[in-house]
Motif scaffolding. Structure first.
Motif, PDB file in Angstrom:
ATOM      1  N   PHE A 244       0.812  -1.220   0.000  1.00 35.88           N
ATOM      2  CA  PHE A 244       0.000   0.000   0.000  1.00 35.88           C
ATOM      3  C   PHE A 244       0.840   1.263   0.000  1.00 35.88           C
ATOM      4  O   PHE A 244       0.366   2.324  -0.398  1.00 35.88           O
ATOM      5  CB  PHE A 244      -0.948   0.026   1.197  1.00 35.88           C
ATOM      6  CG  PHE A 244      -2.181  -0.803   0.985  1.00 35.88           C
ATOM      7  CD1 PHE A 244      -2.978  -0.635  -0.136  1.00 35.88           C
ATOM      8  CD2 PHE A 244      -2.560  -1.758   1.921  1.00 35.88           C
ATOM      9  CE1 PHE A 244      -4.122  -1.395  -0.332  1.00 35.88           C
ATOM     10  CE2 PHE A 244      -3.708  -2.522   1.739  1.00 35.88           C
ATOM     11  CZ  PHE A 244      -4.484  -2.345   0.604  1.00 35.88           C
TER      12      PHE A 244
ATOM     13  N   ASP B 204      -6.527  -3.143  -6.229  1.00 38.21           N
ATOM     14  CA  ASP B 204      -6.938  -1.771  -6.509  1.00 38.21           C
ATOM     15  C   ASP B 204      -8.308  -1.751  -7.183  1.00 38.21           C
ATOM     16  O   ASP B 204      -9.191  -0.970  -6.814  1.00 38.21           O
ATOM     17  CB  ASP B 204      -5.907  -1.079  -7.406  1.00 38.21           C
ATOM     18  CG  ASP B 204      -4.861  -0.347  -6.584  1.00 38.21           C
ATOM     19  OD1 ASP B 204      -5.106  -0.128  -5.389  1.00 38.21           O
ATOM     20  OD2 ASP B 204      -3.799  -0.010  -7.147  1.00 38.21           O
TER      21      ASP B 204
ATOM     22  N   LEU C  39     -11.045  -2.769  -4.742  1.00 37.58           N
ATOM     23  CA  LEU C  39     -11.350  -1.729  -3.756  1.00 37.58           C
ATOM     24  C   LEU C  39     -12.350  -0.720  -4.315  1.00 37.58           C
ATOM     25  O   LEU C  39     -13.185  -0.182  -3.585  1.00 37.58           O
ATOM     26  CB  LEU C  39     -10.069  -1.003  -3.324  1.00 37.58           C
ATOM     27  CG  LEU C  39      -9.179  -1.749  -2.336  1.00 37.58           C
ATOM     28  CD1 LEU C  39      -7.903  -0.964  -2.082  1.00 37.58           C
ATOM     29  CD2 LEU C  39      -9.916  -1.975  -1.027  1.00 37.58           C
ATOM     30  N   ASP C  40     -12.249  -0.453  -5.635  1.00 37.52           N
ATOM     31  CA  ASP C  40     -13.171   0.497  -6.252  1.00 37.52           C
ATOM     32  C   ASP C  40     -14.606  -0.011  -6.179  1.00 37.52           C
ATOM     33  O   ASP C  40     -15.548   0.762  -6.027  1.00 37.52           O
ATOM     34  CB  ASP C  40     -12.790   0.725  -7.727  1.00 37.52           C
ATOM     35  CG  ASP C  40     -11.566   1.619  -7.840  1.00 37.52           C
ATOM     36  OD1 ASP C  40     -11.315   2.382  -6.893  1.00 37.52           O
ATOM     37  OD2 ASP C  40     -10.867   1.532  -8.866  1.00 37.52           O
TER      38      ASP C  40
END
Lengths: 225, 225
Positions: free
Chosen positions: B90, B116, B119-120
DNA sequence: CGGAGCATTGAAGCGTTTCAATGTAGGTGG
DNA sequence: CCACCTACATTGAAACGCTTCAATGCTCCG
């Protein structure tokens, strides 16, 4: 109204909320409070419910762990733009440490519901917070290494090298006693370690300022000491 | 195909991906790899690029920090369902520690792009990971307290009390040398501390098993010692 | 000028580490 | 099946480093 606007402008300058637009901020601000904390006063105490977290607008906060025999160990310092207390909030546990102001400070308190809502809408906020927590995890890991694996002198040298520097001059962010606590040393030991480095011609100390003539010479100490 | 299905079924049992449906999992699995690591082999070394992180399917992994003089300090243990390495990913920095298998292990590697993307779409995943990091931050803070503020005996007692227990019986998850390292003690010191508790009639040790006749009697040691 | 708070210095004490020797258990090959 | 070997655990003695305590010094501010 002026209150919420004010909070918005305070938060806009922090890394966490940089991509928030005015609307987002207005929503967030509904569940925020401004707090003024005088030097030496506590923001929260170990055991308090963690139903929110804090962002430092101005001032400086220290997170302190109380030990079983009245000793205290500084875990982290927080300055403007940094936030603290979220780790406790995210795991729904009471604070495990005390937060105390080192200077008169202005904080923003953000309630857990507000952040939960914001996380749903802003994946970027989640990433920012993940990065923030990761970075602190990283730091704490290094601190454990420091505390257990390195001698007092090595700890001090490492800390000195980590300090922001202007030319050959660094500056302690607080009293030497507090620096000692952060490094896990007795104040007397820090004092002796500083004298040692002075005797070796590696630094000069003038009050809270430290002059480092040669960074590389100091770094050599890390390998050998 | 069987490969991706397999990874999906491995991950489905972890807390992190519980609310992922089949489609989500299929997308994620594209950027995953299965890894078999033999006992004593390294998953990664300090300095390696952290462009992903790991989930333990079976086995046990230790995170070890190498000190300047060849000493090593165990920071964390990870078992089935737990993940490790994300803090480095991260913050886009190379690993600061070594990860080594304590037993033959089966891991899933997940690439940063996959997380990534996830997470969206999944705010819940973000919250899970935030909670995971927070919890470990919390643990490390306690570890620092332990290492700096408590005596060897108190550290051991605290650790014994934190161990999962069946009836009056607990069990070290690994060799005593490793436990010692986790507690920041020399193996010899751990041995002496154990003998002390045995002499005081507070525990019995049979190999890797520890019998604790009275939890409360042990806890009293924490306050007094 | 005086006081409070922090920093320094010395001497003594303590807990942990280190080193080295001995003891014990688990696994392998004869 | 026993003997052996390796890895880990225990135990003692000595040494080291940090802390503690207490006295002194310094510096800033009322």
């Amino acid at each position: 109204m002026s209150e919420t606007l004010d909070i918005g402008s305070l938060l806009k300058h922090t890394a966490l909320f940089q991509d928030f637009d005015t609307d987002d901020m207005a929503v967030l601000a509904r569940d925020c409070r401004q707090l003024r904390i005088a030097r030496h006063d506590f923001v929260f105490n170990r055991g308090d419910r963690a139903d929110g977290f804090y962002v430092v607008a101005v001032g400086a906060i220290k997170l302190v762990l109380p030990g079983p025999h009245g000793q205290r160990k500084v875990i982290e310092f927080f300055g403007p733009g940094q936030c603290f207390g979220e780790p406790f909030m995210f795991i729904n546990q009471p604070y495990a440490a005390d937060a105390q102001a080192m200077e008169d400070s202005l904080l923003v308190w953000i309630g857990k519901p507000a952040i939960d809502a914001a996380l749903d809408v802003h994946p970027h906020l989640a990433r920012q917070m993940l990065a923030g927590l990761s970075s602190r995890l990283h730091t704490l890991m290094r601190d454990i290494e420091t505390v257990k694996l390195q001698s007092a002198n090595a700890r001090l040298v490492g800390y000195l090298l980590s300090l922001p520097r202007k030319l050959d001059r660094a500056r302690f962010p607080c009293s030497k006693s507090l620096v000692a606590s952060k490094l896990g040393l007795a104040p007397a030991t820090l004092s002796r370690a500083l004298q040692q480095l002075i005797r070796d011609g590696l630094i000069l100390v003038e009050g809270r300022d430290v002059v480092i003539p040669s960074t590389t010479a100091l770094q050599r100490q890390l390998q050998s000491g």
